[in-house]
Design an enzyme around this catalytic site. Structure first.
Site, PDB file in Angstrom:
ATOM      1  N   SER A 142      23.807  19.622  39.510  1.00 16.87           N
ATOM      2  CA  SER A 142      24.948  19.733  40.417  1.00 16.87           C
ATOM      3  C   SER A 142      25.211  18.587  41.005  1.00 16.87           C
ATOM      4  O   SER A 142      24.495  17.360  40.772  1.00 16.87           O
ATOM      5  CB  SER A 142      24.372  20.555  41.660  1.00 16.87           C
ATOM      6  OG  SER A 142      25.174  20.482  42.954  1.00 16.87           O
ATOM      7  N   TYR A 155      17.923  21.871  48.254  1.00 15.03           N
ATOM      8  CA  TYR A 155      18.601  22.186  47.002  1.00 15.03           C
ATOM      9  C   TYR A 155      18.864  20.659  46.485  1.00 15.03           C
ATOM     10  O   TYR A 155      18.762  20.543  45.015  1.00 15.03           O
ATOM     11  CB  TYR A 155      19.765  22.744  47.378  1.00 15.03           C
ATOM     12  CG  TYR A 155      20.721  22.952  46.251  1.00 15.03           C
ATOM     13  CD1 TYR A 155      20.554  24.114  45.188  1.00 15.03           C
ATOM     14  CD2 TYR A 155      22.084  22.388  46.185  1.00 15.03           C
ATOM     15  CE1 TYR A 155      21.079  24.196  44.038  1.00 15.03           C
ATOM     16  CE2 TYR A 155      23.173  22.550  44.949  1.00 15.03           C
ATOM     17  CZ  TYR A 155      22.338  23.493  44.025  1.00 15.03           C
ATOM     18  OH  TYR A 155      23.388  23.864  42.860  1.00 15.03           O
TER      19      TYR A 155
HETATM   20  P1  NAP Z   1      25.540  32.695  40.480  1.00 17.54           P
HETATM   21  O1  NAP Z   1      26.880  33.148  40.445  1.00 17.54           O
HETATM   22  O2  NAP Z   1      24.643  32.938  41.684  1.00 17.54           O
HETATM   23  O3  NAP Z   1      24.559  33.414  39.322  1.00 17.54           O
HETATM   24  C1  NAP Z   1      23.330  32.909  39.135  1.00 17.54           C
HETATM   25  C2  NAP Z   1      22.687  33.394  37.712  1.00 17.54           C
HETATM   26  O4  NAP Z   1      21.317  32.803  37.576  1.00 17.54           O
HETATM   27  C3  NAP Z   1      22.604  34.900  37.794  1.00 17.54           C
HETATM   28  O5  NAP Z   1      23.269  35.274  36.236  1.00 17.54           O
HETATM   29  C4  NAP Z   1      21.287  35.335  38.089  1.00 17.54           C
HETATM   30  O6  NAP Z   1      20.816  36.469  37.312  1.00 17.54           O
HETATM   31  C5  NAP Z   1      20.520  34.213  37.453  1.00 17.54           C
HETATM   32  N1  NAP Z   1      19.196  33.832  38.092  1.00 17.54           N
HETATM   33  C6  NAP Z   1      18.945  33.904  39.314  1.00 17.54           C
HETATM   34  N2  NAP Z   1      17.522  33.679  39.326  1.00 17.54           N
HETATM   35  C7  NAP Z   1      17.052  33.790  38.274  1.00 17.54           C
HETATM   36  C8  NAP Z   1      15.793  33.690  37.659  1.00 17.54           C
HETATM   37  N3  NAP Z   1      14.549  33.782  38.411  1.00 17.54           N
HETATM   38  N4  NAP Z   1      15.535  33.943  36.499  1.00 17.54           N
HETATM   39  C9  NAP Z   1      16.435  33.927  35.549  1.00 17.54           C
HETATM   40  N5  NAP Z   1      17.831  34.160  35.891  1.00 17.54           N
HETATM   41  C10 NAP Z   1      18.349  34.192  37.446  1.00 17.54           C
HETATM   42  O7  NAP Z   1      25.238  31.032  40.277  1.00 17.54           O
HETATM   43  P2  NAP Z   1      26.305  29.736  39.717  1.00 17.54           P
HETATM   44  O8  NAP Z   1      27.346  29.608  41.072  1.00 17.54           O
HETATM   45  O9  NAP Z   1      27.149  30.529  38.463  1.00 17.54           O
HETATM   46  O10 NAP Z   1      25.349  28.844  39.457  1.00 17.54           O
HETATM   47  C11 NAP Z   1      24.981  28.702  38.287  1.00 17.54           C
HETATM   48  C12 NAP Z   1      24.214  27.296  38.213  1.00 17.54           C
HETATM   49  O11 NAP Z   1      25.116  26.203  38.495  1.00 17.54           O
HETATM   50  C13 NAP Z   1      23.023  26.995  39.109  1.00 17.54           C
HETATM   51  O12 NAP Z   1      22.056  26.288  38.601  1.00 17.54           O
HETATM   52  C14 NAP Z   1      23.600  26.343  40.288  1.00 17.54           C
HETATM   53  O13 NAP Z   1      22.830  25.643  41.104  1.00 17.54           O
HETATM   54  C15 NAP Z   1      24.541  25.329  39.635  1.00 17.54           C
HETATM   55  N6  NAP Z   1      25.937  24.727  40.273  1.00 17.54           N
HETATM   56  C16 NAP Z   1      26.597  25.789  40.962  1.00 17.54           C
HETATM   57  C17 NAP Z   1      27.713  25.423  41.524  1.00 17.54           C
HETATM   58  C18 NAP Z   1      28.642  26.467  42.422  1.00 17.54           C
HETATM   59  O14 NAP Z   1      29.446  25.760  43.244  1.00 17.54           O
HETATM   60  N7  NAP Z   1      28.658  27.388  41.936  1.00 17.54           N
HETATM   61  C19 NAP Z   1      27.793  23.995  41.784  1.00 17.54           C
HETATM   62  C20 NAP Z   1      26.968  22.950  41.097  1.00 17.54           C
HETATM   63  C21 NAP Z   1      26.050  23.622  40.514  1.00 17.54           C
HETATM   64  P3  NAP Z   1      20.898  37.758  38.146  1.00 17.54           P
HETATM   65  O15 NAP Z   1      22.426  38.044  38.465  1.00 17.54           O
HETATM   66  O16 NAP Z   1      20.337  38.694  36.889  1.00 17.54           O
HETATM   67  O17 NAP Z   1      19.909  37.855  39.064  1.00 17.54           O
END
Ligand code: NAP
Length: 249
Positions: A142, A155
């Site tokens: 991130s 985080y």
């Molecule tokens: P999201 O919409 O909350 O989706 C999270 C995903 O991770 C879901 O598929 C969820 O599966 C899965 N997950 C959660 N806990 C898990 C576990 N214990 N084991 C396996 N899978 C698990 O997240 P996102 O916003 O796409 O973010 C994805 C990644 O990008 C993360 O690492 C986050 O830190 C990073 N990121 C996001 C942003 C942002 O603004 N969105 C910015 C920078 C970095 P289930 O739904 O099946 O529980």
């Protein structure tokens, strides 16, 4: 022919958000994809169905990738179905923001347990499965790892640790032709960002005001970079962190 023909990829947390988009983009380039999920079987099945209806190959596999036993089972399922591994995308991650007074041991262990410990154990297991041609590990870190917004201390620390873990691992695994890179997104509109209340917040407005390209990201703004790091287009790139944030930093 796609850039990832005959390749096998595992994408953690691919039932929604950034992970789902990455799974679809990898499959569109010819990779067979293991779509991992923790709680949303329905979301993972939908991603698999979309990939298959576009002519690609995918399976959904449940595993909580903060747990070693689940990680082992995830790779066992991958091996049973596809026989080998070429690409690991460590995407599963959680974000929660808390002022210093509100931080609990549980919060620290929850975030570090998945974002760092799970990512390390998943990477460790993947190394057993890459063949003699090597492979590519891609961590979804991130921009928080360097920007470190207020109330995001825990985080941000998990993601800074991911960046440094990758830097060291890239040096260790380079001789085995296994590359390790990070993608560091800015704010991206995902299911997780919606359910955390960030998508409609003043924070989003502030970020958009400070972003040269004047918007937050969409999952498809991030996924092409994962294809790049997975493919031979990045054959001489390892240990790097690519910020994708519309210029916000
Ligand atoms: P999201 O919409 O909350 O989706 C999270 C995903 O991770 C879901 O598929 C969820 O599966 C899965 N997950 C959660 N806990 C898990 C576990 N214990 N084991 C396996 N899978 C698990 O997240 P996102 O916003 O796409 O973010 C994805 C990644 O990008 C993360 O690492 C986050 O830190 C990073 N990121 C996001 C942003 C942002 O603004 N969105 C910015 C920078 C970095 P289930 O739904 O099946 O529980």
């Amino acid at each position: 022919m796609g850039k990832l023909q005959n390749k096998v990829a595992v994408v953690t947390g691919a039932s929604k958000g950034i992970g789902a988009s990455i799974a679809k983009h990898l499959a569109a380039e010819g990779a067979s994809v293991v779509v991992n999920y923790a709680s949303s079987k329905e979301g993972a099945d939908k991603v698999v169905a979309e990939i298959k209806s576009a002519g690609g190959k995918a399976i959904a596999v449940h595993a909580d990738v903060s747990k070693k036993a689940d990680i082992d089972r995830l790779f066992a399922e991958m091996k049973k179905e596809y026989g080998k591994l070429d690409i690991l995308v460590n995407n599963a991650g959680i974000y929660e923001f808390k002022a210093i007074e509100e931080i609990t041991e549980e919060h620290i262990h929850k975030l570090f347990g998945l974002n760092l410990v799970g990512l390390i154990l998943t990477s460790q297991e993947s190394v057993k499965h890459f063949g003699t041609d090597g492979g590519s590990i891609i961590n979804i870190s991130s921009i928080a790892s360097t920007l470190a917004p207020p109330t995001g201390s825990v985080y941000s620390a998990t993601k800074a640790a991911v960046d440094t873990f990758a830097l060291s691992l890239a040096k260790e695994l380079g001789p085995k032709k296994i590359r390790v890179n990070n993608i560091n997104p800015g704010m991206v509109e995902t299911e997780g960002v919606h359910s955390a209340g960030i998508a409609d917040s003043d924070w989003r407005k502030e970020v958009e005001k400070e972003t040269p390209l004047q918007r937050i990201g969409q999952p498809q703004d991030i996924a092409p970079a994962a294809v790049f790091f997975a493919s031979d287009d990045s054959a001489w790139i390892t240990g790097e962190s690519l910020v994708i944030s519309g210029g916000y930093r």
